[in-house]
Enzyme design. Structure first.
Site, PDB file in Angstrom:
ATOM      1  N   THR A 555      -4.727  -8.439   8.272  1.00  0.00           N
ATOM      2  CA  THR A 555      -4.812  -9.349   9.409  1.00  0.00           C
ATOM      3  C   THR A 555      -5.440 -10.663   8.943  1.00  0.00           C
ATOM      4  O   THR A 555      -5.825 -10.802   7.788  1.00  0.00           O
ATOM      5  CB  THR A 555      -5.723  -8.773  10.508  1.00  0.00           C
ATOM      6  OG1 THR A 555      -7.071  -8.831  10.039  1.00  0.00           O
ATOM      7  CG2 THR A 555      -5.382  -7.340  10.831  1.00  0.00           C
ATOM      8  N   ALA A 611      -1.190 -16.578  -2.855  1.00  0.00           N
ATOM      9  CA  ALA A 611      -0.465 -15.328  -2.580  1.00  0.00           C
ATOM     10  C   ALA A 611      -0.494 -14.405  -3.792  1.00  0.00           C
ATOM     11  O   ALA A 611      -1.565 -14.059  -4.271  1.00  0.00           O
ATOM     12  CB  ALA A 611       0.957 -15.632  -2.125  1.00  0.00           C
ATOM     13  N   LEU A 613       0.226 -14.986  -6.876  1.00  0.00           N
ATOM     14  CA  LEU A 613      -0.026 -15.596  -8.196  1.00  0.00           C
ATOM     15  C   LEU A 613      -1.386 -15.155  -8.738  1.00  0.00           C
ATOM     16  O   LEU A 613      -2.350 -15.036  -7.981  1.00  0.00           O
ATOM     17  CB  LEU A 613      -0.025 -17.127  -8.083  1.00  0.00           C
ATOM     18  CG  LEU A 613       1.269 -17.802  -7.667  1.00  0.00           C
ATOM     19  CD1 LEU A 613       1.047 -19.312  -7.566  1.00  0.00           C
ATOM     20  CD2 LEU A 613       2.375 -17.504  -8.662  1.00  0.00           C
ATOM     21  N   GLY A 664       9.161 -22.171  10.164  1.00  0.00           N
ATOM     22  CA  GLY A 664       8.008 -21.258  10.209  1.00  0.00           C
ATOM     23  C   GLY A 664       7.079 -21.401   9.006  1.00  0.00           C
ATOM     24  O   GLY A 664       6.274 -20.515   8.731  1.00  0.00           O
ATOM     25  N   ASP A 678      -6.974 -25.166   5.659  1.00  0.00           N
ATOM     26  CA  ASP A 678      -6.554 -23.962   4.940  1.00  0.00           C
ATOM     27  C   ASP A 678      -6.776 -24.144   3.430  1.00  0.00           C
ATOM     28  O   ASP A 678      -7.264 -23.246   2.750  1.00  0.00           O
ATOM     29  CB  ASP A 678      -5.072 -23.714   5.271  1.00  0.00           C
ATOM     30  CG  ASP A 678      -4.568 -22.478   4.579  1.00  0.00           C
ATOM     31  OD1 ASP A 678      -5.187 -21.419   4.785  1.00  0.00           O
ATOM     32  OD2 ASP A 678      -3.584 -22.577   3.820  1.00  0.00           O
ATOM     33  N   LYS A 682      -9.414 -22.165   0.609  1.00  0.00           N
ATOM     34  CA  LYS A 682      -9.024 -21.649  -0.707  1.00  0.00           C
ATOM     35  C   LYS A 682      -9.857 -22.288  -1.811  1.00  0.00           C
ATOM     36  O   LYS A 682     -10.276 -21.608  -2.755  1.00  0.00           O
ATOM     37  CB  LYS A 682      -7.538 -21.898  -0.954  1.00  0.00           C
ATOM     38  CG  LYS A 682      -6.650 -21.094  -0.003  1.00  0.00           C
ATOM     39  CD  LYS A 682      -5.198 -21.485  -0.153  1.00  0.00           C
ATOM     40  CE  LYS A 682      -4.328 -20.696   0.810  1.00  0.00           C
ATOM     41  NZ  LYS A 682      -2.985 -21.268   0.944  1.00  0.00           N
ATOM     42  N   GLY A 797       4.502 -16.575   1.361  1.00  0.00           N
ATOM     43  CA  GLY A 797       5.625 -15.702   1.681  1.00  0.00           C
ATOM     44  C   GLY A 797       5.185 -14.246   1.687  1.00  0.00           C
ATOM     45  O   GLY A 797       4.316 -13.842   0.912  1.00  0.00           O
TER      46      GLY A 797
END
Ligand code: ADP
Ligand code: ASP
Ligand code: MG
Length: 817
Positions: A555, A611, A613, A664, A678, A682, A797
């Protein structure tokens, strides 16, 4: 001659009795002299004890229980079509009158002595065996009824009497000298030389069989029960336990002493003395080989034979300087315990002689403490020895097997498995025979300890990871698909099994210790799920206390993150793409890491940045191998990457944002991406990984959007304002174009400064050529100085993120090797 014994579940109903008759008749056909011992119908002994106690407490309910017992037997007689058997009827009538009178007497005097209780609790065997003998006769099997009270003679230790073997053996031998046919013998019951009823202790019918077997020098003793034999662990606690095909008497003795209910502990001794093979077989699965207990065990495939537990013990510790170098302390200690009839289960003494700890049944703890404190009264008054310390809520687990003698590393494997699952040992003991290693642990860890040990000793060729998954949105459902697709391969090539124990969406959750199919999780949740609450999920997961547990949070919820601390505290690893925990307050971030170190569990979050990587992993590897990070530069947002890669001459900035929104790629409100929040999260995580103590508001973000766009009230207002600002972005792009540069939204960490800004980069810059929604991270370090180390690829993704999460789950499997 063969002696058989059928336990309570084997004779629990008329249906079962018919199957038992088949087994006995098969053996009788080969061997015309058979002794068959029977327990009471399953549950009847418990009921008899309950009715006795109720009567003793003067509670009328005792009659209800009495009626229940009576009805159960009448029902069995009817089902077995024995109603016309006059002799049987007479026997049962008089037995029930006797039982009724006895209970009435107890009710009147309001007292249930151990003596009376033995009398009452033995009725079950009388009733069951008499009925079975009649049934055999009705089937033309020559069944003779034997009340073992007349043969097994004991002392007056009511509740668990000791057998007088001299008299008993003679009685049995005399009877069988002239006997042929099937002797149906009552298990469990015996009597004193004066004829008073005694019992051999709960579960004692096994012992009855061994007593008859030894007296008759039987060729075999077969204990028929409801499992396929002695198993590697209690199957009720360890779902993956399996049958052991052979074990030695000593191994079986240790297993039963350490709680394996399948054999009553004293059963082994008579068989061992006479060298009679003892079989454990399953009435529900008669063709199964079972377990052979004898002098030799051929089955030596594993380091150990089994794992057992005594679920409830208390640990008492005597300590003090007055014990060091003083002879006779243990003699006095254990002398005092023996006088108070306290049975000691386990003893350990530190080599400093400063402490002696020993385990007893919790009910004995207070008696033991008192006895010892009396025995050492003088030393305690002189403060040479401290008061006895009592620790409660403990259990003992024991690994057992003769093979341990020849195999080094058993305790190593045991403690390693405890360490990796966060189980602490309160005390340990190893017998000098090297037949068992016992460890006292907290009772709350019992289930986990048994399963972890079972995994470590018996299933080390296949490792099971118990996965608890919250969130089955895009990432979660993709992950489940990947798990399903890879499970065969994982088992074959990595010897790894992913057992999905729990799954939940925002509405429902479902748990199954045996595993949920990742293919059907949707249906399962829909049909069988209970209503979801994060705290209930966490509570259930921690209570299950399974080894090799992994909590997967798919989540982006803050509510879930709040529970991370508790999860790690319970020695459960976490794998998550959720960034919130790592981008919150530094104090919380540090605490989670501390706990994960202390508890020796994993907290993995590679997918927080880039993601799938290898971004965080690469950084960690650089640091642990001794490199120093000089600078990190990165494009960390797939969304912004897409926008600026497509923002070329002839395009409108607002159109591209629209397109990204439509596909999206952006958050519902694209400003969440465009504000750089965002990316800031990171960058914060990356900076912290380098060891920087940094908070979110230490990051300097250069705003990309003009004020009018930022202030727009709704998303459509924002798009309208963005339209109006196209010139502003065009100007920026043109300026860069003229210098043959492109615009990139870059996060940077240098000299402890974390900044995010839109920058112009030239063709020599590694960020010049980016396509699609690529992420790129470049590390300039002492080693990678001239040309930085660059990680580049799709940084968003569901497929790649799920794959990253999956890889980390698998990496935990390696850790449990
Ligand atoms: P019976 O009524 O036949 O005497 P018990 O209930 O006394 O049967 O003993 C059989 C039970 O012992 C099994 O059903 C199982 O749940 C339990 N058990 C505990 N430990 C073990 C073990 N190591 N192997 C097999 N069974 C075990
Ligand atoms: N019926 C007795 C008990 O339940 C003895 C036995 O089954 O072995 O303890
Ligand atoms: Mg039993």
């Amino acid at each position: 001659m063969i002696v058989l014994k059928f336990g309570g579940t084997s004779v629990a109903s008329a249906e079962r009795i018919k199957e038992v008759a088949e087994i006995v008749s098969g053996i009788y056909k080969k061997d015309k002299k058979v002794a068959a011992v029977f327990s009471a119908f399953g549950g009847v002994t418990d009921d008899l004890i309950a009715t006795g106690r109720l009567a003793g407490e003067r509670k009328m309910e005792y009659l209800k229980v009495y009626d229940k017992i009576k009805l159960r037997h009448i029902h069995a007689v009817r089902e077995l079509k024995l109603s016309k058997d006059k002799e049987l009827q007479k026997f049962l009538d008089s037995a029930f009158v006797e039982l009724h009178d006895l209970l009435h007497g107890v009710f009147l005097v309001r007292e249930l002595s151990l003596r009376t209780l033995d009398f009452i609790s033995g009725f079950g065997e009388l009733l069951s065996t008499r009925i079975i003998a009649s049934y055999f006769a009705s089937k033309k099997m020559p069944g003779a009824f034997l009340d073992a009270k007349q043969y097994i003679k004991t002392d007056e230790n009511f509740g668990s009497a000791h057998v007088d073997f001299r008299v008993t053996n003679k009685n049995i031998q005399d009877y069988f000298r002239k006997f042929s046919g099937i002797a149906c013998i009552t298990g469990f019951i015996s009597s004193t030389s004066k004829g008073e009823a005694t019992t051999l202790g709960r579960g004692g019918s096994d012992y009855t069989a061994a007593i008859f077997g030894a007296a008759l020098h039987a060729d075999e003793i077969q204990i028929w029960t409801d499992v396929d034999g002695v198993m590697t662990a209690d199957p009720r606690k360890v779902k993956k336990a399996f049958t052991v095909s052979s074990m030695t008497y000593e191994e079986a003795m240790e297993m039963s002493h350490f709680g394996a209910k399948v054999i009553h502990p004293p059963t082994i001794q008579p068989a061992l003395e006479k060298g009679i093979p003892l079989w454990i077989k399953n009435t529900f699965n008669p063709s199964h080989y079972g377990t052979l207990i004898s002098t030799k065990a051929t089955d030596q495939q594993f380091m150990i034979k089994g794992i057992s537990s005594i679920d409830e013990v208390a640990l008492l510790t005597l300590q003090g300087s007055g014990m060091v170098g003083v002879a006779g302390i243990s003699a006095r200690l254990f002398g005092a315990l023996s006088q108070s009839k306290v049975n000691v289960i386990l003893i350990t003494q530190g080599s400093s002689e400063h402490t002696i700890s020993f385990a007893v049944k919790p009910a004995d703890a207070i008696i033991a403490k008192k006895a010892i404190e009396e025995a050492f009264d003088l030393e305690m008054k002189a403060h040479l020895i401290e008061k006895v310390r009592v620790e409660d809520n403990l259990s003992i687990v024991a690994v057992i097997g003769e093979n341990m003698r020849n195999t080094p590393g058993v305790s190593g494997r045991l403690f390693q498995s405890f360490g990796k699952n966060g189980i602490s040992a309160v005390a340990t003991a190893q017998g000098s025979s090297e037949l068992n290693i016992s460890v006292v642990i907290h009772r709350a860890d019992l289930n986990k300890a048994l399963n972890a040990l079972h995994q470590a000793f018996f299933l080390s060729d296949i490792k099971t990871l118990n996965v608890f998954m919250i969130g089955v949105g895009l990432i979660g459902s993709t992950l489940l698909k990947q798990i399903e697709k890879q499970s065969g391969h994982l088992k074959k090539s990595r010897s790894l099994e992913i057992n999905l124990v729990a799954v939940s969406n925002s509405k429902k959750m479902f748990f199954d210790e045996k595993g949920i199919s990742p293919r059907n999780y949707k249906d399962t949740l829909e049909k069988s799920g209970e209503s979801m609450s994060v705290s209930a999920f966490i509570k259930k997961m921690t209570q299950l206390n399974l080894p090799q547990s992994i909590f997967v949070d798919n989540t982006s919820s803050e509510d879930v993150v709040k529970h991370y601390q508790v999860v790690l505290d319970h020695s459960i690893s976490i794998v998550t793409p959720n960034k919130i925990a790592n981008s919150g307050k530094f104090k919380d971030y540090e605490k989670l890491r501390d706990t994960s170190r202390k508890k020796n569990v994993r907290f993995l979050y590679e997918t927080n940045v880039g993601a799938g990587l290898p971004v965080i992993g690469t950084l960690k590897d650089l640091l642990t191998s001794g490199d120093t990070i000089l600078k990190i530069e990165a494009v960390l947002s797939g969304t912004l990457s897409f926008i600026f890669n497509n923002f070329k001459t002839g395009t409108k900035f607002s159109d591209i944002v629209h397109e990204a929104h439509k596909r999206g790629y952006t958050e519902p409100d694209p400003r969440v991406d465009l504000s750089g929040m965002d990316v800031a999260r990171k960058l914060l995580i990356l900076s912290r990984e380098t060891g920087l103590n940094i908070e979110m508001n230490d990051i300097v973000i250069e705003q990309l959007l003009p004020v009018n766009c930022r202030k727009a009230k709704t998303v459509s207002d924002f798009f309208a304002e963005l339209e109006k600002s196209n010139d502003f972005f065009d100007a920026m792009r043109k300026k860069a174009d003229e210098k043959k540069k492109v615009l990139r939204f870059i996060a940077q960490l240098e000299n402890n400064n974390a900044t995010i800004s839109l920058q112009e980069v030239d063709t020599n810059h590694p960020f010049y050529n980016l396509s699609g929604s690529d992420n790129i991270i470049s590390y300039t370090t002492e080693r990678y100085h001239e040309r930085p180390l660059v990680v580049k690829g799709p940084g968003a993704g569901a497929e790649v993120t799920a794959a990253g999460v999956f890889a980390e789950i698998i990496s935990i499997g390696n850790y449990f090797e």
